[in-house]
Design an enzyme around this catalytic site. Structure first.
Site, PDB file in Angstrom:
ATOM      1  N   SER A 121      56.765  94.860  28.050  1.00  0.00           N
ATOM      2  CA  SER A 121      56.889  94.859  26.595  1.00  0.00           C
ATOM      3  C   SER A 121      56.199  93.694  25.899  1.00  0.00           C
ATOM      4  CB  SER A 121      58.379  94.866  26.209  1.00  0.00           C
ATOM      5  OG  SER A 121      58.554  95.335  24.897  1.00  0.00           O
ATOM      6  N   LYS A 124      53.571  94.402  23.152  1.00  0.00           N
ATOM      7  CA  LYS A 124      53.823  94.514  21.711  1.00  0.00           C
ATOM      8  C   LYS A 124      53.242  93.347  20.908  1.00  0.00           C
ATOM      9  CE  LYS A 124      58.109  97.248  22.028  1.00  0.00           C
ATOM     10  NZ  LYS A 124      58.332  97.364  23.477  1.00  0.00           N
ATOM     11  N   SER A 308      62.117  94.929  19.851  1.00  0.00           N
ATOM     12  CA  SER A 308      61.319  95.506  20.934  1.00  0.00           C
ATOM     13  C   SER A 308      61.263  97.019  20.767  1.00  0.00           C
ATOM     14  CB  SER A 308      61.898  95.144  22.304  1.00  0.00           C
ATOM     15  OG  SER A 308      60.942  95.368  23.328  1.00  0.00           O
TER      16      SER A 308
END
Length: 471
Positions: A121, A124, A308
């Site tokens: 993640s 991102k 997230s």
């Protein structure tokens, strides 16, 4: 630019400690449930969000200004600290580290920092920086309704906003990108514009043809859709297509059509009779009769990093592609992100992206890509407020319940990443001497579980935050 950077570094005087039950354990990655090659007894949950917790005072050292005059740390000391993370039995040889000066880009530690690997993640960060670099922090997604009197057709036209409210939007008063604009606002404007000249039932279409798709990224695992970790990135949704108010609620299979159902209800409440919404395109002869604009892109970037949020990360990439003349596909979004990063001087050689959220195990990002994007972002006017988007350690997002009662509480701003076998952390940390460092630690090929590698990475962060290691 520096004035804004200084303002962005001021940290709140509270940090978050404690949490409750399973939600806290989930946010800490210490409960079972990550992706695995073998069946697991519980659902995987690699992408996480913050939970409400109780505040306590932050250490006084966390509240300070960062300036270019702050003492520079010893590169040999920082390199040694970084090397210890890889040597740690809780991580291993696949652990790569980059630590650089956030204001100058000077390298303080390089442990195979240019080696690409699965980033989870932390992807991102690149999605957000690339989009804002190209489109600007004030860019807003527009959702419109058109009217074709000859065919008596109203069309709800998608513009990328998947954060619409079911009724009236808060317009910024709620201080959150979710719900900034609303379906109720659209409905009332439609009825006001059309006046009393329309009687009887009218047709309602939903047009998201600007988003070619596929709405479901082929690299996403099926469990992510089944468990509500992500919704199809259709370009139009109410509350990110959630069926309930739970963060990981089940999502509508067709977010755009579900949004059309909400608009139909609001139009009916406002006195206009409409048929059941169906997919279609806005007629060429139609005119716009209502439009609402979502939150500024900077606020959307903050939400996608804080929470997230996989869906919003993906749709931001698609909107970025749309607004820069590229195909609104995963490939087009990746090209847009890479071009946006390159436009501000961030390193992109070797960068491979297949989604904007980090679900894809085929993404390839190096620690140096992440620290380079942070340094370039802080130096470029469109993205100079990047630090305001990154979650604060001990306070926000997936670092809300980490670093409590430590030197890193309030001094850290970072994005986590976790998949089975992948643990990552990237962001900035302020040293005890007041120097702002950008760092990224990525480890793939790890054993099952997050707790051990995360603890090793946290030790590096704590060492950097407490560093009085002036060169």
């Amino acid at each position: 630019m520096r004035g804004k950077v200084l303002a962005g570094i001021l940290v709140p005087a509270v940090v978050i400690v404690g949490a409750g039950g399973y939600a806290w354990a989930d946010a800490q990655d210490i409960v079972p449930g990550w992706i695995t090659a073998a069946p697991v007894p519980v659902a995987p949950a690699p992408f996480l969000t913050a939970v409400p917790v109780e505040p306590s005072p932050a250490p006084a050292s966390a509240v300070s200004l960062v300036t270019a005059d702050a003492p520079v740390p010893s590169a040999s000391v920082v390199q040694s600290l970084a090397a210890e993370v890889r040597a740690d039995e809780r991580t291993g040889e696949s652990t790569n580290v980059s630590v650089v000066d956030a204001l100058t880009g000077e390298v303080y530690a390089d442990v195979d920092a240019a080696e690409v690997q699965v980033p989870a993640s932390t992807t991102k960060v690149l999605t957000a920086v690339g989009a804002v670099a190209d489109l600007g922090p004030d860019h807003r997604m527009t959702t419109a309704v058109t009217w074709d009197p000859s065919g008596r057709v109203l069309t709800l036209v998608a513009g990328g906003d998947m954060l619409l409210a079911a009724d009236a939007g808060h317009g910024g008063a709620g201080e959150d990108a979710n719900g900034w604009a609303g379906m109720g606002d659209l409905a009332r404007d439609v009825v006001e514009t059309l006046g009393d000249g329309v009687s009887g039932e009218v047709e309602l279409r939903v047009d998201d043809s600007a988003f070619a798709g596929p709405a479901v990224n082929p690299d996403w695992p099926q469990y992510a859709l089944d468990l509500g970790y992500v919704a199809p990135a259709s370009g139009l949704a109410v509350n990110i297509a959630r069926m309930t108010d739970e963060h990981y609620a089940q999502r509508f299979d067709d977010p755009s059509l579900a949004a059309g159902d909400v608009l139909a209800s609001r139009l009916s409440e406002a006195g206009l009779s409409v048929g059941e919404p169906e997919r279609g395109v806005s007629p060429a002869s139609a005119v716009e009769v209502a439009a609402v604009q979502g939150a500024p892109l900077s606020e959307v970037a903050y939400l996608l990093l804080r929470d997230s949020d996989n869906t919003i990360a993906e749709i931001v990439g698609r909107v970025h592609a749309l607004e820069t003349g590229r195909a609104t596909t995963p490939t087009g979004a990746a090209a847009a992100t890479i071009a946006g990063l390159a436009s501000i001087g961030a390193p992109v050689d070797g960068l491979v992206l297949n989604d904007g959220a980090g679900f894809s195990e085929d993404n390839r990002i190096a620690p140096a890509h992440l620290t380079g994007a942070i340094v370039a972002g802080l130096a470029a006017e469109p993205t100079e407020d990047l630090l305001d988007w990154l979650p604060v350690g001990g306070l926000e997002g997936t670092v809300a319940s980490r670093y409590a009662d430590t030197d890193a509480a309030g001094a850290l701003r970072a994005k986590t990443g976790s998949l089975t076998g992948v643990t990552a952390l990237a962001g900035t940390v302020q040293t005890a001497d007041g120097r702002l460092l950008a760092f990224a630690v990525l480890a793939d090929g790890m054993p099952y579980g997050q707790e051990r590698p995360r603890a090793a990475m946290d030790e590096l962060v704590l060492a950097l935050a407490g560093c009085g290691c002036e060169g």
